[in-house]
Design a protein around this motif. Structure first.
Motif, PDB file in Angstrom:
ATOM      1  N   GLU A  54       0.814  -1.228   0.000  1.00  0.00           N
ATOM      2  CA  GLU A  54       0.000   0.000   0.000  1.00  0.00           C
ATOM      3  C   GLU A  54       0.840   1.268   0.000  1.00  0.00           C
ATOM      4  OE1 GLU A  54       0.930  -0.372   4.366  1.00  0.00           O
ATOM      5  OE2 GLU A  54       0.554  -1.744   2.703  1.00  0.00           O
ATOM      6  N   LEU A  55       2.094   1.202   0.459  1.00  0.00           N
ATOM      7  CA  LEU A  55       2.903   2.413   0.564  1.00  0.00           C
ATOM      8  C   LEU A  55       3.171   3.042  -0.795  1.00  0.00           C
ATOM      9  CD1 LEU A  55       5.566   1.557   3.299  1.00  0.00           C
ATOM     10  CD2 LEU A  55       3.551   3.017   3.509  1.00  0.00           C
ATOM     11  N   LEU A  56       3.467   2.228  -1.785  1.00  0.00           N
ATOM     12  CA  LEU A  56       3.810   2.737  -3.109  1.00  0.00           C
ATOM     13  C   LEU A  56       2.770   2.362  -4.162  1.00  0.00           C
ATOM     14  CD1 LEU A  56       7.613   1.893  -2.947  1.00  0.00           C
ATOM     15  CD2 LEU A  56       6.621   4.177  -2.880  1.00  0.00           C
ATOM     16  N   GLU A  57       1.573   2.045  -3.717  1.00  0.00           N
ATOM     17  CA  GLU A  57       0.517   1.578  -4.607  1.00  0.00           C
ATOM     18  C   GLU A  57       0.192   2.584  -5.707  1.00  0.00           C
ATOM     19  OE1 GLU A  57      -2.054  -0.981  -6.256  1.00  0.00           O
ATOM     20  OE2 GLU A  57      -1.019  -1.478  -4.384  1.00  0.00           O
ATOM     21  N   THR A  58       0.093   3.854  -5.339  1.00  0.00           N
ATOM     22  CA  THR A  58      -0.333   4.868  -6.306  1.00  0.00           C
ATOM     23  C   THR A  58       0.840   5.736  -6.771  1.00  0.00           C
ATOM     24  OG1 THR A  58      -0.968   6.298  -4.449  1.00  0.00           O
ATOM     25  CG2 THR A  58      -2.698   4.969  -5.444  1.00  0.00           C
ATOM     26  N   SER A  59       2.030   5.186  -6.773  1.00  0.00           N
ATOM     27  CA  SER A  59       3.199   5.935  -7.241  1.00  0.00           C
ATOM     28  C   SER A  59       3.445   5.654  -8.718  1.00  0.00           C
ATOM     29  CB  SER A  59       4.431   5.565  -6.421  1.00  0.00           C
ATOM     30  OG  SER A  59       4.678   4.178  -6.502  1.00  0.00           O
ATOM     31  N   ASP A  60       4.161   6.564  -9.375  1.00  0.00           N
ATOM     32  CA  ASP A  60       4.496   6.379 -10.777  1.00  0.00           C
ATOM     33  C   ASP A  60       5.388   5.140 -10.919  1.00  0.00           C
ATOM     34  OD1 ASP A  60       6.359   6.832 -13.242  1.00  0.00           O
ATOM     35  OD2 ASP A  60       4.700   8.235 -13.539  1.00  0.00           O
ATOM     36  N   PRO A  61       5.034   4.210 -11.815  1.00  0.00           N
ATOM     37  CA  PRO A  61       5.803   2.951 -11.893  1.00  0.00           C
ATOM     38  C   PRO A  61       7.256   3.142 -12.294  1.00  0.00           C
ATOM     39  CG  PRO A  61       4.212   3.127 -13.697  1.00  0.00           C
ATOM     40  CD  PRO A  61       3.878   4.222 -12.733  1.00  0.00           C
ATOM     41  N   ARG A  62       7.589   4.240 -12.993  1.00  0.00           N
ATOM     42  CA  ARG A  62       8.976   4.461 -13.399  1.00  0.00           C
ATOM     43  C   ARG A  62       9.844   4.832 -12.196  1.00  0.00           C
ATOM     44  NH1 ARG A  62       6.761   8.460 -17.959  1.00  0.00           N
ATOM     45  NH2 ARG A  62       5.401   8.821 -16.162  1.00  0.00           N
ATOM     46  N   VAL A  63       9.339   5.723 -11.363  1.00  0.00           N
ATOM     47  CA  VAL A  63      10.102   6.105 -10.168  1.00  0.00           C
ATOM     48  C   VAL A  63      10.125   4.946  -9.175  1.00  0.00           C
ATOM     49  CG1 VAL A  63      10.365   7.815  -8.340  1.00  0.00           C
ATOM     50  CG2 VAL A  63       9.371   8.487 -10.540  1.00  0.00           C
ATOM     51  N   ARG A  64       8.995   4.265  -9.047  1.00  0.00           N
ATOM     52  CA  ARG A  64       8.939   3.102  -8.159  1.00  0.00           C
ATOM     53  C   ARG A  64       9.942   2.042  -8.601  1.00  0.00           C
ATOM     54  NH1 ARG A  64       3.206   1.109  -8.020  1.00  0.00           N
ATOM     55  NH2 ARG A  64       3.758  -0.042  -9.914  1.00  0.00           N
ATOM     56  N   ALA A  65      10.086   1.854  -9.921  1.00  0.00           N
ATOM     57  CA  ALA A  65      11.049   0.871 -10.427  1.00  0.00           C
ATOM     58  C   ALA A  65      12.479   1.267 -10.100  1.00  0.00           C
ATOM     59  CB  ALA A  65      10.874   0.722 -11.945  1.00  0.00           C
ATOM     60  N   MET A  66      12.777   2.575 -10.168  1.00  0.00           N
ATOM     61  CA  MET A  66      14.117   3.039  -9.811  1.00  0.00           C
ATOM     62  C   MET A  66      14.416   2.720  -8.347  1.00  0.00           C
ATOM     63  SD  MET A  66      15.642   6.939  -9.715  1.00  0.00           S
ATOM     64  CE  MET A  66      14.568   7.383  -8.323  1.00  0.00           C
ATOM     65  N   TYR A  67      13.458   3.025  -7.483  1.00  0.00           N
ATOM     66  CA  TYR A  67      13.681   2.750  -6.066  1.00  0.00           C
ATOM     67  C   TYR A  67      13.680   1.241  -5.781  1.00  0.00           C
ATOM     68  CZ  TYR A  67      13.820   7.490  -4.304  1.00  0.00           C
ATOM     69  OH  TYR A  67      14.220   8.769  -4.009  1.00  0.00           O
ATOM     70  N   ALA A  68      12.923   0.466  -6.552  1.00  0.00           N
ATOM     71  CA  ALA A  68      12.926  -0.989  -6.364  1.00  0.00           C
ATOM     72  C   ALA A  68      14.298  -1.567  -6.692  1.00  0.00           C
ATOM     73  CB  ALA A  68      11.858  -1.633  -7.252  1.00  0.00           C
ATOM     74  N   TRP A  69      14.868  -1.159  -7.830  1.00  0.00           N
ATOM     75  CA  TRP A  69      16.222  -1.608  -8.201  1.00  0.00           C
ATOM     76  C   TRP A  69      17.235  -1.190  -7.146  1.00  0.00           C
ATOM     77  CZ3 TRP A  69      19.587   2.554  -9.702  1.00  0.00           C
ATOM     78  CH2 TRP A  69      20.895   2.160 -10.025  1.00  0.00           C
ATOM     79  N   HIS A  70      17.158   0.069  -6.700  1.00  0.00           N
ATOM     80  CA  HIS A  70      18.065   0.552  -5.674  1.00  0.00           C
ATOM     81  C   HIS A  70      17.911  -0.296  -4.411  1.00  0.00           C
ATOM     82  CE1 HIS A  70      20.068   4.373  -3.863  1.00  0.00           C
ATOM     83  NE2 HIS A  70      20.436   3.293  -3.203  1.00  0.00           N
ATOM     84  N   ALA A  71      16.663  -0.603  -4.053  1.00  0.00           N
ATOM     85  CA  ALA A  71      16.401  -1.395  -2.854  1.00  0.00           C
ATOM     86  C   ALA A  71      17.004  -2.790  -2.961  1.00  0.00           C
ATOM     87  CB  ALA A  71      14.898  -1.489  -2.616  1.00  0.00           C
ATOM     88  N   ILE A  72      16.824  -3.421  -4.106  1.00  0.00           N
ATOM     89  CA  ILE A  72      17.359  -4.773  -4.310  1.00  0.00           C
ATOM     90  C   ILE A  72      18.870  -4.787  -4.109  1.00  0.00           C
ATOM     91  CG2 ILE A  72      17.841  -6.472  -6.128  1.00  0.00           C
ATOM     92  CD1 ILE A  72      15.046  -6.705  -4.948  1.00  0.00           C
ATOM     93  N   GLU A  73      19.548  -3.813  -4.681  1.00  0.00           N
ATOM     94  CA  GLU A  73      21.016  -3.817  -4.602  1.00  0.00           C
ATOM     95  C   GLU A  73      21.504  -3.395  -3.216  1.00  0.00           C
ATOM     96  OE1 GLU A  73      22.873  -1.954  -7.961  1.00  0.00           O
ATOM     97  OE2 GLU A  73      22.091  -3.499  -9.312  1.00  0.00           O
ATOM     98  N   GLU A  74      20.752  -2.529  -2.542  1.00  0.00           N
ATOM     99  CA  GLU A  74      21.127  -2.193  -1.163  1.00  0.00           C
ATOM    100  C   GLU A  74      21.030  -3.427  -0.268  1.00  0.00           C
ATOM    101  OE1 GLU A  74      22.450   0.469   0.153  1.00  0.00           O
ATOM    102  OE2 GLU A  74      22.405   1.633  -1.704  1.00  0.00           O
ATOM    103  N   VAL A  75      20.015  -4.230  -0.493  1.00  0.00           N
ATOM    104  CA  VAL A  75      19.870  -5.465   0.279  1.00  0.00           C
ATOM    105  C   VAL A  75      21.026  -6.423  -0.035  1.00  0.00           C
ATOM    106  CG1 VAL A  75      18.445  -7.543   0.517  1.00  0.00           C
ATOM    107  CG2 VAL A  75      17.386  -5.274   0.597  1.00  0.00           C
ATOM    108  N   GLU A  76      21.436  -6.482  -1.292  1.00  0.00           N
ATOM    109  CA  GLU A  76      22.517  -7.397  -1.669  1.00  0.00           C
ATOM    110  C   GLU A  76      23.841  -7.036  -0.995  1.00  0.00           C
ATOM    111  OE1 GLU A  76      20.994  -8.771  -6.140  1.00  0.00           O
ATOM    112  OE2 GLU A  76      22.582  -7.275  -5.936  1.00  0.00           O
ATOM    113  N   HIS A  77      24.126  -5.750  -0.865  1.00  0.00           N
ATOM    114  CA  HIS A  77      25.442  -5.385  -0.314  1.00  0.00           C
ATOM    115  C   HIS A  77      25.365  -4.814   1.097  1.00  0.00           C
ATOM    116  CE1 HIS A  77      24.844  -1.223  -2.331  1.00  0.00           C
ATOM    117  NE2 HIS A  77      24.864  -1.002  -1.030  1.00  0.00           N
ATOM    118  N   LYS A  78      24.277  -5.076   1.811  1.00  0.00           N
ATOM    119  CA  LYS A  78      24.050  -4.424   3.091  1.00  0.00           C
ATOM    120  C   LYS A  78      25.095  -4.768   4.153  1.00  0.00           C
ATOM    121  CE  LYS A  78      20.743  -7.879   4.870  1.00  0.00           C
ATOM    122  NZ  LYS A  78      19.382  -8.064   5.395  1.00  0.00           N
TER     123      LYS A  78
END
Length: 298
Positions: free
Chosen positions: A154-178
């Motif tokens: 629900e937090l990012l439900e109504t966000s623009d999918p392009r910006v959400r995708a940028m933050y999703a990719w960033h999130a994935i890689e932050e988790v990988e190298h945390k």
């Protein structure tokens, strides 16, 4: 995410995979208030984006100051991959920040102020150990937000999918190298528990104050007067801190850092990590992968 969800062994963590040349369509017609058509929610994420280019550079520099002391081949490789991922994050967020500059946000001033703070003032008054401890603490906060925010659809439900995708990719890689900065901090620099948690306390104050200052600048650029800004902050702070709001569900993850025997891989990666990876590997489409990650949230 529950901070009691533990991986059985540290070596079971996901691999660090640098990804380059991803296309998020950031030069498209993204709305000014791309998240829920809400100025406060949008500007919170926009303000964090303004921090990343200089912040990621600081993280890379702080870890590299110990590069010659790292003898373990696996950790050496992880440091290299961490560096490549962070450099890509800086590049993409610079592109996103160009949009903000076009809106009137003083990106050049923010960059200069952060550069002076990270690379002129801090080196004069802190040791390389303190800077690495700050980096490890900030990496934990970043991984916490990435994991906990994307768990909740629900937090990012109504966000623009392009910006959400940028933050999703960033999130994935932050988790990988945390764990990279933390492993250099504890295994190579051998920083004490006291210094580790003291750094977390300091950045836990400084980071939100910095974000708030940038948000307030953005609100002024958007034309909100003093009274309007007060209303935005009142409503926004309730969104932040109300029961079940943005931050209360992250507290377990946050306080895990204060445990004497803490390690980043004792807190599992986001459950939907595999869905992003599977979609991206199948399609090569970062936006489709971001949509898949979001859809897999609870």
């Amino acid at each position: 995410m529950s901070a009691t969800a533990y991986a059985p062994r540290h070596e079971d963590h996901v691999p660090i995979v640098p990804r380059e040349h991803l296309d998020f369509g950031l030069d498209g017609d993204i709305p000014r208030y791309w998240m829920d058509n809400d100025a406060f929610k949008t500007r919170f994420f926009d303000a964090m984006s303004t921090l990343f280019p200089q912040g990621e550079k600081f993280f890379i520099t702080s870890v590299r100051e110990f590069r010659d002391d790292v003898k373990d081949p696996q950790l050496q490789k992880e440091v290299r991959d961490f560096t490549r991922q962070e450099a890509q994050h800086s590049m993409v967020h610079r592109q996103f920040n160009d949009r903000l500059a076009a809106q009137g946000v003083d990106i050049d001033y923010i960059n200069r102020a952060l550069e002076q703070h990270f690379f002129e003032r801090l080196p004069r008054f802190t040791s390389r150990y303190q800077r690495l401890a700050a980096t490890a603490a900030l990496e934990h906060l970043t991984a916490m937000m990435c994991t906990c925010f994307f768990e909740r659809r629900e937090l990012l439900e109504t966000s623009d999918p392009r910006v959400r995708a940028m933050y999703a990719w960033h999130a994935i890689e932050e988790v990988e190298h945390k764990a990279v900065a933390y492993d250099v901090l504890t295994k190579v620099a051998k920083v004490s528990y006291f210094r580790r948690v003291l750094s977390m306390m300091i950045v836990s104050i400084g980071f939100p104050l910095t974000v708030a200052s940038i948000m307030n600048h953005m609100f002024k650029v958007d034309g909100f007067g003093f009274t309007e800004r007060l209303k935005l902050w009142a409503k926004g702070l309730w969104w932040f801190y109300k029961p079940g709001g943005l931050f209360p569900p992250t507290l377990g993850y946050y306080f895990a850092y204060y445990k004497p025997r803490f390690h980043p891989w004792k807190v599992k990666e986001m459950p939907s990590y595999g869905k992003w990876l599977e979609t991206y590997e199948a399609t090569g489409d970062a936006i489709a992968a971001g949509n898949a990650l979001h859809a897999a949230g609870r």
